[in-house]
Structure formats: C-alpha cells, structure tokens
Enzyme design. Structure first.
Site, mmCIF file in Angstrom:
data_model
loop_
_atom_site.group_PDB
_atom_site.id
_atom_site.type_symbol
_atom_site.label_atom_id
_atom_site.label_comp_id
_atom_site.label_asym_id
_atom_site.label_seq_id
_atom_site.Cartn_x
_atom_site.Cartn_y
_atom_site.Cartn_z
ATOM 1 N N LYS A 68 -21.774 9.702 24.425
ATOM 2 C CA LYS A 68 -21.422 9.491 25.853
ATOM 3 C C LYS A 68 -20.896 10.789 26.462
ATOM 4 O O LYS A 68 -19.743 10.907 26.885
ATOM 5 C CB LYS A 68 -20.397 8.366 26.001
ATOM 6 N N THR A 75 -22.593 22.824 29.516
ATOM 7 C CA THR A 75 -22.198 22.288 28.203
ATOM 8 C C THR A 75 -23.022 21.049 27.867
ATOM 9 O O THR A 75 -23.479 20.866 26.730
ATOM 10 C CB THR A 75 -20.689 21.971 28.210
#
Ligand SMILES: O=c1ccn([C@@H]2O[C@H](COP(=O)(O)O)[C@@H](O)[C@H]2O)c(=O)[nH]1
Length: 236
Positions: A68, A75
């Site tokens: 998640k 990133t």
C-alpha cells in the site's frame, strides 16, 4: 467481471500474514496445489518475504505485493519499478492521484497490475470520520474509484460490500480485488466491512483475498479448497 477464469483457484489470493519465511513455506507446502496466488504484506515482507516472493514466481505461482505505497512520486515510481522487476503480478498503492500516476509510470510496460486501495476494510463510518474524511465510506470510495478510472489504474481494492457499486463505476475493464472476505461462521477479527466468498463474487469481485481463515486454520489446504468451492458455486 473484467477477466475470465477457467479455474476458480485463480480467483483466491491467500494472504501470507505470517512471521517468518519458514512458517510461510510450511503453510505453502500444506496448501500445495490448492493455491495459485499468494499475497505478501508487511509482516512477511519485512521478515525476508521478498526473497520468498521471487521463489514463488520462479515456481509458477502469482504474487501480490501488498505494501500500500504512498510517498512522493519519484519514490513510488522507483519502488513500483523494483516490484515489476521482481515479477509481482499485483501491487497496491493508496488511491491518491499523485501516487496512482507515479505507480502507473513506474510499472512501465511490465505486466504488473497496480491496484488502488480505496477505504480499508477495517474502517467503518466512525473510523473514516476520525481520520478526517467527512464524506462517508460510500462517497469516499466512489470519488477514489472515479479518480483511479480517470488515471487508468489497473484495478481497485475495496470491501466486498462496495464491490457492486465499484463494478458499476469502474465498468467491465478494471480488476476488483476484495479483502474482508469471511466464510460463514469465521471470526471477523478487525475487519468491519465483510462478506462471504459467495456474496463477494456475486457482487462483482474478480479476486478474493483471504488470510487468517486459511493460514490460521488447522487444515489450510482444506480451508482454501472450501473457499474455492464457494467461488465455483457463485459462478455456476
Ligand atoms: O482494505 C484492505 C486492504 C488490504 N487488506 C489486506 O488483506 C488481508 C486480509 O487478511 P484477513 O486475515 O483475511 O483479514 C490482510 O493482509 C490485509 O492487510 C485488508 O484486509 N483490507
């Protein structure tokens, strides 16, 4: 439904929420060919589970990495590129537009499918309000699905109780994956928006995620086969 499934085994994703690779390997051996698809989340992933994920892929199993993700775009994109290189079939991100766009960019041309998590199945109306979202569960899920569809994300993670409305909003093309699935009589634990495997499939789910009712069962293989039999009944 967005895909055809000749084998009901392929619609069950078993959550390996287990403390070590050796424990997971022992459960996988007991399940045997009753499973084709495994999910690795925080507990096993942070205990060496990404190596096991590579081995499962090499053995011909499908792997769902459920971390998640939610971070700055660079990133997220680079993390997703690493999951694509690992050979994962599914990976999750939280359904924030910047995050979903970055994940779709990061997967590139790989077959990895990005799933957007809408509202966690452990949340009820009060939990969502406490987290600062005033609109309620149904409206929040609807708005996140609309944004995911607009961005072109591959699929949605939602509660089985939301699957019918998500299917209507998403159309036939997107994949719907539902955790919060409990066979009749199974303990719900911390899950708050739940349904049986039969109800989840009938509501439009493509894949069901089941963890504790299988991996904590005295006979994980039999428990997996029981869920698959219910899936088969739902599509008969
Ligand atoms: O909304 C969500 C998103 C992900 N999960 C994950 O699914 C499994 C469910 O495990 P059970 O033991 O069957 O409850 C777990 O790995 C969660 O991290 C979810 O439950 N709800």
């Amino acid at each position: 439904m967005s895909a055809t499934f000749p084998d009901p085994r392929d619609r069950l994703i078993i959550a390996l929420d287990l403390p070590s690779v050796s424990t997971a390997e022992s459960i996988i051996a007991r399940i045997g060919d009753a499973a084709t698809f495994y999910k690795i989340g925080y507990e096993l992933g942070f205990a060496g589970g990404l190596g096991l994920a590579r081995e499962l892929v090499a053995d011909g199993k499908k792997v769902f990495i459920d971390f998640k993700l939610h971070d700055i775009g660079n990133t997220v994109a680079r993390g997703v590129a690493s999951l694509a290189a690992l050979g994962a079939s599914f990976a999750t991100v939280h359904a924030y537009p910047q995050t979903m766009r970055a994940a779709m960019e990061g997967k590139g041309a790989s077959p990895l499918r990005i799933l957007a998590v809408t509202v966690l199945t452990s949340y009820d109306e009060a939990d969502l309000a406490e987290a600062g979202y005033a609109g309620g569960v149904a409206a929040t899920v609807a708005s996140r699905v609309a944004q995911a569809r607009e961005i072109g994300v591959d699929g949605i993670v939602c509660a089985p109780t939301d699957a019918a409305s998500v299917r209507t909003a998403l159309g036939a093309k997107g994949v719907i994956v539902t955790p919060g699935v409990r066979p009749d009589g199974a303990a719900t634990g911390d899950q708050k928006r739940v349904a049986t495997p039969f109800a989840a499939i009938r509501a439009g789910a493509d894949y069901l995620v089941v963890g504790r009712p299988i991996v904590a069962s005295p006979d994980p293989g039999a428990s997996a086969r029981a869920v698959q039999a219910e899936i088969a009944r739902a599509v008969a």
